[in-house]
Design a protein around this motif. Structure first.
Motif, mmCIF file in Angstrom:
data_model
loop_
_atom_site.group_PDB
_atom_site.id
_atom_site.type_symbol
_atom_site.label_atom_id
_atom_site.label_comp_id
_atom_site.label_asym_id
_atom_site.label_seq_id
_atom_site.Cartn_x
_atom_site.Cartn_y
_atom_site.Cartn_z
ATOM 1 N N THR A 49 0.860 -1.015 0.076
ATOM 2 C CA THR A 49 0.167 -0.259 -0.268
ATOM 3 C C THR A 49 0.379 1.781 0.578
ATOM 4 O O THR A 49 0.525 2.640 -0.862
ATOM 5 N N PHE A 74 0.181 3.942 -2.818
ATOM 6 C CA PHE A 74 -0.662 5.286 -2.654
ATOM 7 C C PHE A 74 1.099 6.208 -2.348
ATOM 8 O O PHE A 74 0.720 7.601 -1.748
ATOM 9 N N MET A 108 2.074 4.508 5.119
ATOM 10 C CA MET A 108 1.071 3.919 6.135
ATOM 11 C C MET A 108 0.740 4.433 7.470
ATOM 12 O O MET A 108 1.697 3.853 7.744
ATOM 13 N N GLY A 115 -4.294 4.460 9.178
ATOM 14 C CA GLY A 115 -4.952 4.675 7.338
ATOM 15 C C GLY A 115 -4.535 5.574 7.423
ATOM 16 O O GLY A 115 -4.058 5.856 5.871
ATOM 17 N N LEU A 172 -6.827 9.483 2.182
ATOM 18 C CA LEU A 172 -6.508 9.127 0.750
ATOM 19 C C LEU A 172 -5.970 10.669 -0.793
ATOM 20 O O LEU A 172 -5.664 10.754 -0.992
ATOM 21 N N ARG A 197 -7.896 6.039 -8.399
ATOM 22 C CA ARG A 197 -7.031 5.447 -6.672
ATOM 23 C C ARG A 197 -7.193 6.019 -5.918
ATOM 24 O O ARG A 197 -8.040 5.719 -4.951
ATOM 25 N N GLN A 203 -11.283 7.662 -0.467
ATOM 26 C CA GLN A 203 -11.756 6.359 0.244
ATOM 27 C C GLN A 203 -12.313 5.490 -0.456
ATOM 28 O O GLN A 203 -12.510 3.973 0.301
ATOM 29 N N PHE A 204 -13.265 5.759 -1.128
ATOM 30 C CA PHE A 204 -14.486 4.827 -2.074
ATOM 31 C C PHE A 204 -14.371 5.117 -3.318
ATOM 32 O O PHE A 204 -15.314 6.836 -3.405
ATOM 33 N N GLU A 231 -16.873 11.137 -0.493
ATOM 34 C CA GLU A 231 -17.083 11.264 1.639
ATOM 35 C C GLU A 231 -15.699 10.717 2.523
ATOM 36 O O GLU A 231 -15.102 9.540 1.862
ATOM 37 N N ASP A 236 -13.045 9.265 4.683
ATOM 38 C CA ASP A 236 -13.490 7.754 6.181
ATOM 39 C C ASP A 236 -14.134 8.448 7.207
ATOM 40 O O ASP A 236 -13.677 9.639 7.803
ATOM 41 N N CYS A 251 -12.637 -0.050 -2.348
ATOM 42 C CA CYS A 251 -13.789 0.115 -1.191
ATOM 43 C C CYS A 251 -15.063 1.382 -1.326
ATOM 44 O O CYS A 251 -14.375 1.736 -2.196
ATOM 45 N N ALA A 252 -15.964 0.727 -1.663
ATOM 46 C CA ALA A 252 -17.119 0.749 -1.657
ATOM 47 C C ALA A 252 -17.758 1.475 -0.171
ATOM 48 O O ALA A 252 -17.620 0.726 0.595
ATOM 49 N N LEU A 253 -18.267 2.490 -0.239
ATOM 50 C CA LEU A 253 -19.450 2.671 0.679
ATOM 51 C C LEU A 253 -21.020 2.228 0.877
ATOM 52 O O LEU A 253 -21.618 2.631 -0.267
ATOM 53 N N GLN A 255 -18.291 -0.059 5.304
ATOM 54 C CA GLN A 255 -17.371 0.035 4.289
ATOM 55 C C GLN A 255 -16.853 -1.073 3.556
ATOM 56 O O GLN A 255 -16.657 -2.511 4.331
ATOM 57 N N VAL A 286 -8.806 -0.388 11.772
ATOM 58 C CA VAL A 286 -8.586 0.898 10.649
ATOM 59 C C VAL A 286 -9.741 0.092 9.819
ATOM 60 O O VAL A 286 -9.510 -1.128 8.866
ATOM 61 N N ASN A 287 -10.585 1.558 9.194
ATOM 62 C CA ASN A 287 -10.854 0.406 7.343
ATOM 63 C C ASN A 287 -9.427 1.054 6.528
ATOM 64 O O ASN A 287 -9.515 2.132 5.928
ATOM 65 N N MET A 288 -8.919 0.043 6.005
ATOM 66 C CA MET A 288 -7.740 -0.259 4.971
ATOM 67 C C MET A 288 -7.455 -1.642 3.916
ATOM 68 O O MET A 288 -7.000 -1.776 3.731
ATOM 69 N N ARG A 291 -6.363 -1.634 0.637
ATOM 70 C CA ARG A 291 -6.038 -1.762 0.170
ATOM 71 C C ARG A 291 -4.362 -2.596 0.851
ATOM 72 O O ARG A 291 -3.526 -2.395 0.491
ATOM 73 N N PRO A 324 -2.659 -4.363 4.876
ATOM 74 C CA PRO A 324 -1.156 -3.366 5.110
ATOM 75 C C PRO A 324 -0.371 -3.369 6.268
ATOM 76 O O PRO A 324 0.452 -2.377 6.074
ATOM 77 N N LEU A 325 -1.749 -2.943 6.830
ATOM 78 C CA LEU A 325 -0.622 -3.071 8.920
ATOM 79 C C LEU A 325 0.346 -3.170 9.018
ATOM 80 O O LEU A 325 1.380 -3.686 9.324
#
Lengths: 849, 113
Positions: free
Chosen positions: A553, A557, A561, A565, A612, A808, A811-812, A817, A819, B25-27, B32, B56-58, B61, B76-77
């Motif tokens: 990641t 990006f 990270m 995140g 992001l 890319r 977040q979505f 929006e 996160d 990622c989609a909402l 999420q 975390v939300n990731m 990734r 990833p973390l």
């Protein structure tokens, strides 16, 4: 408590004390040691490295703190001048009287200076010298400042070491030897001839069969040496290195038995004629022999420790005097009966004048046992041959095939370590046997690092490291531990092998590599590793469609990270030099996006907390202001730290900032097995801490000194001195080669420090590859690097200019929006992620399964 | 079963927006959801974007691949691996994350959540 006094704190005297410490015996005895020198024990074997950059401190083997910690009493600058054996008391030059229960004489030896008529004035004291102590080295350095020509009398091992020292001091250097060849004790005529050619090629003039008759005042130089054959030699400095004599004066005055030609007579327990007095090291005479190497001295020290502790069974049983060393860059080795003096012995020799290699083996009359050997110019066979000799093993092939290893017969001669008995000594410096190494493996050691830490093997001269690795691997295999270098389950190859495949077959994508050389779908281990290899050799944009799925990641990006995140933003600030205007831009951007701001150890600025969708906007502003990516997210060149250098600093001798910027810009795009850091210091005060970096550069009056493979972090390692007095072009050429060789051959996530420690042959081998081009790959390494330098692109610049890539950075994929799980608190005027306790649980995050 | 009944298909993106071998990622209804396109087998997977280890939300990734044949994503973390099929953590039996059904209609990717 029993009191032990150790007279002399040289390598062997210290080893004796260290053995007591290591074996936890200091609780039972009180140890006191005296040294006539101003320092505690230092590494006399490495003396010549004093002239190639090492300091007296680097050579130290112990310290006052270490002795204090273990309750060892020590007195330096205080020579023991008298022993009263009846009262068991020693008396020192300063008048100190100490009583003992056991006395250990480790008085060492002194250099033999032949009785040649010579000037006897103050100048002679300063310019006619010997080579034994650090004080001698200091005297040589001082004399060297006022001398153009230097002569070493004595062409033995120490003499050639001393000659190297004179070369390093920049003198026209001569070696004068009484015998018809160099290293007469260890080497035969054939080997001596090749050795002489090689040494002369290095610019040292060799004069053999010269008997010095007198030293007189010179005309254009300080002295003239007149030889018995009527010839003469002009010189400013003379260094005697014509052998050693045991330092037995104190023993003589104490009434201990001495040998007819000196040396303190000892028995198998190292006791002298007085059973409470022991003698160890070069002062001791065992069965009429003096042992002038450190390994037998260490063995004596061990035997003495055991005997004093009451273990009567341990005996000193003599020592093998086989040696392998590198003299002025020339490999020389000698095993056993090198001169074929044994009755009926047969000699086989090979003199390869093209490669300048000489090899000789001596066998018994039947030709099936090795009695001795000589190697000059290439001593790779030493380890195997020594084992054949020491263990009296039957020769695996006819003797003549030992000499030509490239033939098929010769290939078979490479003896499997399995055939060695457990008692075979692998490391002679620390007397480590094959059995001990195997035991260490059975106890869980799996790397050479483990073996070194647990057995001490290969931590002395390092000559046994290749053999020790073989023993370790063989034992691992015996245990059924697969010695697997495979990177992961998807490729049956190490990272280095994958790098070779990619390079040689010109493979450009992971898919191609996986389908041709791997299996499955890949994983989080092999994908980034291959991504890094592809980037190293082809240097494509890392976010190219073919490569994007390989990137961690951080690389996707282009930011690191963080725990919540979000990402960090670290623009490159080459060499740590930044204009006020650019610094203001950093402040403005950080303020606008409320980024937590911190100065890094690598002399740049970290901005934390970017989401992001913010990254492209932040980077656009930075790029407009002239910044580029700092690769803080990549396994790649991070920073080149520098001090301010000669431009401002009153001590600086070179422009370290200029060099740092040049280097950072040269290597900034290089993807590597791990991150790489540089440091450049403008003088020897070393304010940039370059010796703790992968590549360290320290300016001297004569140019740049290059240090390689240092590390800070979890396991600090001082970088090794690699070359001195380099001009800018040579410096960069060497760095190109070192880095590219590292990138090609290292394991995944292996820093340069560990890579070097695992490189067979260590820094000397690296020098052979990089400086002498032993593998004939330097041109290719430079081309590889040239390609990397030429094809550099700022990844952020390429990204902010590419609409598709920018998609890319949100977040979505289906909503604009951020996160909503991110929460911050303010601390010291900046924001930081909320701790778990501080978080307000606003959303349901985990669903019931 | 009552839970299933409330699930409806939501179109979240076009397949042409994705790159093989990566995730997005989609909402969807406040959740999420990480969506991965495994390129070699050409399958699409959907699972929670939240990593219970990193909190975390990731996960979208993370790198994907296979562990002993099981297709997985690595966080990833701290690099814990989760099965793309089942959401089961492959490094800790006691942990799993929710997964969601996916269907592809033409170029449209739809998620049941």
């Amino acid at each position: 408590m029993e009191r032990i006094i150790v007279v002399g704190n040289g390598m062997v005297g210290h080893h004796f004390i260290d053995q007591l410490i290591q074996q936890d015996k200091l609780g039972q005895v009180q140890v006191t040691t005296f040294s006539e020198e101003s320092r505690l024990a230092y590494d006399r074997v490495q003396l010549s490295s004093y002239f190639s950059g090492k300091t007296a401190d680097d050579l130290m083997m112990t310290s006052p703190e270490y002795y204090d910690e273990h309750g060892v009493q020590y007195f330096v600058n205080d020579k023991v001048i008298e022993v009263l054996p009846e009262e068991k008391i020693v008396v020192t030059a300063s008048g100190r009287r100490e009583s003992y229960d056991k006395l250990v004489l480790a008085t060492g030896s002194y250099p033999f200076v032949p009785p040649i008529p010579r000037p006897e004035d103050k100048a002679a004291e300063e310019n006619i010298l010997v080579y034994r102590t650090i004080e001698d080295l200091e005297a040589m350095t001082k004399s060297g400042e006022n001398s153009k020509v230097g002569v070493v009398v004595g062409g033995g091992l120490l003499g050639l070491e001393a000659a190297k020292a004179l070369k390093d001091l920049g003198m026209e250097t001569h070696v004068v030897e009484f015998a018809p060849r160099l290293m007469a004790v260890q080497v035969c005529d054939g080997g001596g001839a090749i050795l002489r050619t090689k040494i002369e090629e290095l610019g040292v003039k060799v004069h053999t069969e010269k008997n010095t008759k007198e030293i007189v005042a010179g005309e254009n130089t300080r002295y003239r040496m007149n030889f018995a054959d009527g010839s003469s030699l002009d010189t400013d400095m003379i260094l005697f290195s014509a052998g050693i004599r045991p330092q037995d004066q104190l023993a003589r005055e104490t009434g201990l038995e001495l040998g007819p030609r000196g040396g303190i007579v000892i028995n198998n327990q190292c006791q002298t004629s007085n059973p409470d007095i022991y003698a160890i090291g070069e002062c001791a005479l065992w069965e009429g022999k003096i042992f002038g190497l450190v390994a037998p001295g260490y063995s004596m020290a061990k035997v003495t420790v055991d005997h004093i502790a009451g273990e009567q069974a341990k005996e000193f049983a003599g020592a093998d005097m086989s040696t392998k060393l590198k003299l002025m860059g020339v490999d020389v080795a000698s095993i056993g009966d090198a001169h074929a003096n044994t009755e009926g012995a047969l000699s086989y020799s090979l003199s390869d004048e093209a490669r300048q290699v000489y090899k000789k083996v001596v066998t018994n009359a039947a030709g099936d046992r090795l009695l001795g050997a000589v190697l000059v110019g290439d001593a790779d066979d030493y380890g195997n041959w020594l084992q054949l000799f020491l263990n009296d093993m039957p020769l695996p092939v006819a003797p003549e095939y030992l000499l030509v290893p490239s033939s098929e017969e010769g290939a078979a001669a490479a003896m499997g370590v399995d055939s060695l008995p457990d008692s075979a000594q692998i490391c002679s410096c620390f007397d480590v046997t094959k059995g001990q190494i195997c035991q260490a493996v059975r106890d869980g050691a799996t790397t050479m690092g483990d073996i070194k830490a647990t057995t001490g093997a290969a931590t002395g001269c390092g000559g046994c490291s290749a053999l020790a690795v073989q023993v370790m691997n063989a034992e691992l295999e015996n245990l059924g531990v697969e010695v697997s270098n495979d990177i992961c389950e998807h490729f049956a190859h190490s990272r280095a092998e994958l790098a070779d495949i990619v390079r040689v077959k010109k493979i450009k994508t992971f898919e191609q590599l996986l389908s041709e050389h791997g299996k499955g779908h890949g994983c989080e281990i092999c994908k980034p590793a291959v991504g890094s290899i592809l980037a190293t050799f082809w240097n494509d944009y890392v976010l190219k469609d073919d490569h994007i799925s390989l990137q961690d990641t951080n690389d996707i990006f282009l930011g690191n990270m963080q725990k919540d995140g979000t990402y960090s933003v670290v623009p490159r600030i080459a060499g740590g030099e930044i204009t006020p205007d650019k610094l203001i831009v950093l402040g403005e951007v950080a303020k606008e996006y409320d980024l937590y701001t911190k100065i890094t150890g690598g002399q740049r600025v970290d901005l934390f907390g970017a989401q992001l969708h913010e990254l492209p906007k932040i980077w656009s502003k930075l790029i407009d202001a002239g910044f580029e990516t700092g690769h803080a997210y990549g396994k790649s060149l991070r920073t080149v730290k520098s001090c301010v250098g000669s431009t401002w600093c009153r001590y600086g001798v070179q422009d370290s900032v200029g060099m740092a910027i040049l280097l950072e810009n040269r290597y900034k795009g290089l993807r590597a097995p791990h991150k790489i850091k540089f440091g450049v210091s403008g003088c020897t005060r070393e304010c940039a801490e370059a010796q703790s970096k992968d590549i360290g550069i320290i300016a001297t009056e004569g140019g740049w000194g290059l240090y390689v493979c240092g590390n800070g972090g979890m396991r600090p390692r001082h970088a090794d001195l690699f070359a001195t007095d380099l001009d800018d072009v040579t410096l960069m050429r060497y760095i190109d080669r070192v880095l590219m060789f590292y990138v090609r051959t290292a394991d995944r996530l292996q820093r340069t420090s560990v890579w070097l420690e695992n490189l067979e042959g260590g820094v000397d081998y690296l020098k052979e590859v990089v400086i002498e081009d032993k593998l004939h790959i330097c041109e290719e390494l430079e081309q590889n690097m040239h390609h990397v330098v030429e094809s550099y692109q700022c990844e952020w610049k390429s990204t902010v200019n590419d609409e598709k890539k920018l998609a890319r950075f949100s977040q979505f994929i289906n909503a604009d929006e951020p996160d909503n799980n991110l929460q911050y608190v303010r601390e010291r005027g900046q924001r930081r992620p909320a701790t778990e306790e501080e978080r307000i649980q606003t959303i349901e995050i985990v669903e019931a399964p | 079963m009552s839970e299933l009944a409330t699930e409806t298909w939501t179109e979240v993106c076009r397949k042409s927006q994705l790159s093989p071998g990566t995730g997005v990622c989609a909402l969807v209804k406040g959740k999420q959801i990480a969506i991965f396109w495994e390129g070699i087998s050409d399958q699409i997977f959907a699972l929670s974007n939240y990593c219970p280890f990193g909190k975390v939300n990731m996960l979208s990734r993370g790198l994907i691949g296979d562990f002993k044949g099981e297709l997985m994503v690595a966080s990833p973390l701290y690099k814990q691996r989760f099965s793309l099929q089942t959401g089961q953590c492959l490094d800790d039996e006691s942990v799993s994350i929710p997964t969601y059904q996916v269907k592809i209609e033409g170029d449209a990717i739809k998620i049941a959540a």
